[in-house]
Design a protein around this motif. Structure first.
Motif, mmCIF file in Angstrom:
data_model
loop_
_atom_site.group_PDB
_atom_site.id
_atom_site.type_symbol
_atom_site.label_atom_id
_atom_site.label_comp_id
_atom_site.label_asym_id
_atom_site.label_seq_id
_atom_site.Cartn_x
_atom_site.Cartn_y
_atom_site.Cartn_z
ATOM 1 N N CYS A 71 80.165 73.330 2.688
ATOM 2 C CA CYS A 71 80.748 71.987 2.643
ATOM 3 C C CYS A 71 79.842 70.906 3.221
ATOM 4 O O CYS A 71 79.377 70.015 2.511
ATOM 5 C CB CYS A 71 82.079 71.962 3.395
ATOM 6 N N CYS A 72 79.642 70.931 4.533
ATOM 7 C CA CYS A 72 78.932 69.840 5.214
ATOM 8 C C CYS A 72 77.510 69.635 4.689
ATOM 9 O O CYS A 72 77.126 68.495 4.389
ATOM 10 C CB CYS A 72 78.893 70.094 6.717
ATOM 11 N N PRO A 73 76.690 70.682 4.585
ATOM 12 C CA PRO A 73 75.323 70.461 4.106
ATOM 13 C C PRO A 73 75.273 69.828 2.717
ATOM 14 O O PRO A 73 74.473 68.918 2.469
ATOM 15 C CB PRO A 73 74.728 71.872 4.115
ATOM 16 N N THR A 74 76.127 70.306 1.818
ATOM 17 C CA THR A 74 76.128 69.753 0.467
ATOM 18 C C THR A 74 76.506 68.286 0.472
ATOM 19 O O THR A 74 75.873 67.451 -0.200
ATOM 20 C CB THR A 74 77.097 70.540 -0.427
ATOM 21 N N ARG A 75 77.535 67.930 1.225
ATOM 22 C CA ARG A 75 77.982 66.537 1.255
ATOM 23 C C ARG A 75 76.918 65.630 1.856
ATOM 24 O O ARG A 75 76.738 64.483 1.424
ATOM 25 C CB ARG A 75 79.303 66.446 2.012
ATOM 26 N N ALA A 76 76.209 66.135 2.850
ATOM 27 C CA ALA A 76 75.130 65.356 3.453
ATOM 28 C C ALA A 76 74.004 65.118 2.446
ATOM 29 O O ALA A 76 73.486 64.003 2.325
ATOM 30 C CB ALA A 76 74.602 66.075 4.688
ATOM 31 N N ALA A 77 73.615 66.168 1.735
ATOM 32 C CA ALA A 77 72.538 66.041 0.753
ATOM 33 C C ALA A 77 72.948 65.132 -0.402
ATOM 34 O O ALA A 77 72.164 64.305 -0.875
ATOM 35 C CB ALA A 77 72.144 67.423 0.231
ATOM 36 N N LEU A 78 74.175 65.289 -0.865
ATOM 37 C CA LEU A 78 74.683 64.456 -1.956
ATOM 38 C C LEU A 78 74.603 62.981 -1.600
ATOM 39 O O LEU A 78 74.105 62.155 -2.381
ATOM 40 C CB LEU A 78 76.131 64.844 -2.260
ATOM 41 N N LEU A 79 75.106 62.625 -0.430
ATOM 42 C CA LEU A 79 75.249 61.212 -0.068
ATOM 43 C C LEU A 79 73.946 60.558 0.360
ATOM 44 O O LEU A 79 73.830 59.333 0.307
ATOM 45 C CB LEU A 79 76.289 61.061 1.036
ATOM 46 N N THR A 80 72.964 61.354 0.787
ATOM 47 C CA THR A 80 71.736 60.758 1.318
ATOM 48 C C THR A 80 70.492 60.991 0.471
ATOM 49 O O THR A 80 69.481 60.312 0.682
ATOM 50 C CB THR A 80 71.431 61.288 2.730
ATOM 51 N N GLY A 81 70.514 61.969 -0.437
ATOM 52 C CA GLY A 81 69.318 62.279 -1.205
ATOM 53 C C GLY A 81 68.281 63.034 -0.416
ATOM 54 O O GLY A 81 67.107 63.119 -0.821
ATOM 55 N N LEU A 82 68.697 63.614 0.723
ATOM 56 C CA LEU A 82 67.800 64.367 1.594
ATOM 57 C C LEU A 82 68.325 65.783 1.780
ATOM 58 O O LEU A 82 69.488 66.073 1.489
ATOM 59 C CB LEU A 82 67.696 63.680 2.961
ATOM 60 N N TYR A 83 67.463 66.666 2.259
ATOM 61 C CA TYR A 83 67.950 67.977 2.673
ATOM 62 C C TYR A 83 68.863 67.786 3.883
ATOM 63 O O TYR A 83 68.616 66.916 4.730
ATOM 64 C CB TYR A 83 66.787 68.899 3.019
#
Length: 540
Positions: A71-83
């Motif tokens: 959940c958290c890692p994917t949402r972070a990558a989605l919203l920021t364009g970063l790993y």
């Protein structure tokens, strides 16, 4: 210089600039939570998803799209364009850091309206030290007058002009914990409340409100479904009462055959792996337990079904507001179906309902209601991720592979119903949004230096062109590791730490570990992974 002529020219330029801005596309990103790769009808599933299927039939489906396995890692990558590691999410339950900007922040600067309906899960989640007080808090039995997380980490403080949804990651669908409207706590909900419907209601409200203005909008619809607990409305569960009574192997076989028939997979390059799971297999259980397990999967299906109904309402609202043709819709999942089975309350799991009824976590029960917290478990999760192996939190394809649908009547150039095997990753969504919006990625934002983008725009694929994608894609979550390059994948399972090598070009389902045959390739990919991880991991 003729002053009046100059002013007239300037006005024309300004008006033409505004007109062009008004013509920029709206963007709706819809995220499902713990969705199986083949749960949707358009990806081979038996679950009734006619609205999503219609978008796929008139849009584009990706067959090599990746998330970050949880959940958290994917949402972070989605919203920021970063790993995720680059913006504070090396593991779950942490806050999104300020060295990245969200899509909402970047598009907001470019004049977009921004809104979010649904699950955030990108704020530090600190429980109360006292276990009973924590349970009282979760159970809505006590109000400790404290925010659910630092307020400056809420979506309302990360570029979203409107937000309604839970801050934490797990909810009672009928009476959720950590529900907020902006930064205000929503302390009570109506008797007929259901989380999926509430997210849809807000998404519809936001579209109607934002469509009254000329400025385009970005809407992030972040569903909690079908993440456990298995909660669904009786009328939705009833549709699947008999669907799963023959077990998970039958489900896997039927989905696999359907995917071949639909042209989603080639059995030569997608050999069907052995079904994996923990506990007794279907035939080893007695009738009572088989019935219970079939009911659990029926509730999972009902939860996906309800999301689809809501997407139908979103589509109808876009049409009613004349926004449909110029709206890019992206639909995806944060990870594969989940095998998780938490059998004790605590941290984010209540032990009682608001009115004091005990919640049942284990044993044989009729799932779906607020007083039961059921889970599909590993066998159903593996079947839901057909044709792949494993599930959520693993870096195998079953954990990191997501369906991804793009629909955009006014901008998509591919043939309706097309498939693309060009690889993509959730971190590619940010640069895609920037490109089609004509927005720039900032070097600084709110007095913070911003890390350069890792994602690459998907726009070329949407134009039916070949894009220059990622030379390598990397994965890491709590010990599960992987790197994909040149048609090969090196993966380290969480459970044993031994690196495995698969030739994805010939074995997309990771059935043949060829690590012993290619030691040099293994070592080079392992070195590449370590170099990447050393670059992206936090300093402390």
């Amino acid at each position: 210089m003729n002053f009046s002529f100059s002013c007239a020219c300037l006005c024309v330029l300004l008006l033409s600039s505004i007109a062009r801005a008004d013509d920029r596309p709206n963007i709706v990103v819809i995220m499902l939570d713990d969705l199986g790769y083949s749960d949707l009808g358009c990806y081979g599933g038996e679950i009734q998803t006619p609205n999503i299927d219609s978008l796929a039939q008139n849009g584009l489906r990706f067959t090599s799209f990746y998330n970050c396995a949880r959940c958290c890692p994917t949402r972070a990558a989605l919203l920021t364009g970063l790993y995720p590691h680059q913006v504070g999410l090396i593991r779950n339950g942490r806050s999104l850091t300020r060295n990245g900007v969200t899509i909402a922040e970047a598009l907001g600067q470019a004049g977009y309206q921004t809104a979010m309906a649904g699950k955030w899960h990108l704020s530090q989640t600190n429980p109360i030290d006292d276990r009973q007080k924590q349970l009282d808090w979760l159970n809505h039995q006590a109000d400790f007058d404290r925010p659910f997380a630092p307020l400056d980490t809420y979506p309302a403080k990360r570029g979203f002009q409107r937000h309604f949804g839970p801050v934490w990651g797990v909810v009672n669908y009928f009476d959720p914990f950590s529900l907020v409207d902006g930064t205000e706590i929503v302390k009570e909900v109506p008797d007929d409340f259901y989380m999926t419907d509430a997210i849809t209601d807000k998404a519809v409200d936001y579209i109607e409100a934002m469509s009254k203005k000329d400025a385009p909008f970005f809407l992030y619809v972040a569903h909690t479904a079908p993440h456990w607990p298995l909660h669904a409305k009786p009328e939705d569960i009833a549709k699947y009462e008999k669907t799963y009574v023959e077990g998970w192997q039958k489900l896997r076989d039927e989905r696999y055959a359907r995917m071949i028939e639909m042209g989603l997979i080639d059995p030569q390059t997608y050999p069907k792996p052995q079904l994996q799971g923990e506990g007794p297999d279907w035939q080893a259980m007695d009738d009572e337990h088989r019935k219970h397990m079939a009911q659990l999967m029926a509730v999972h299906a009902a939860m996906v079904d309800c999301v689809d109904q809501g997407i139908g309402r979103i589509v109808e609202t876009l049409k009613a507001t004349n926004r449909m043709d110029n709206t890019l819709i992206l639909i995806m999942a944060d990870n594969g179906a989940s095998p998780e089975r938490y059998l004790n309350p605590g941290f984010d799991r209540p032990n009682k309902t608001r009115d004091g009824h005990k919640i049942q976590y284990e044993g044989v029960f009729n799932p779906g209601s607020e007083t039961t917290w059921g889970y599909i478990g590993s066998y159903w999760a593996n079947a839901a991720n057909t044709p792949f192996r494993y599930w959520k939190a693993q870096s195998f394809e079953g954990g990191t592979h997501t369906p991804m649908i793009a629909h955009w009547p006014g901008g998509l150039k591919t043939r309706p119903g097309s498939l693309t095997d060009q690889p993509g990753h959730v971190m590619d969504v940010m640069p895609t949004c920037l490109e089609i919006a004509g927005a720039k990625y900032p070097k600084t934002y709110a007095e913070h230096d911003i890390t350069p983008l890792e994602g690459k725009s998907l726009s070329a694929i949407l134009r039916d062109e070949k894009r220059a994608g990622h030379d390598q894609l990397f994965f890491e979550h709590e010990g599960g590791k992987a790197v994909i390059a040149d048609g090969w994948k090196l993966v380290q399972p969480k459970q044993n730490g031994k690196w495995e090598l698969y030739h994805l070009a010939a074995d997309r389902t990771e059935t043949m570990n060829v690590a012993g045959d290619h030691p040099e390739r293994l070592q080079q990919m392992k070195t590449n992974w370590q170099t990447w991880f050393d670059r992206v991991k936090p300093a402390n």
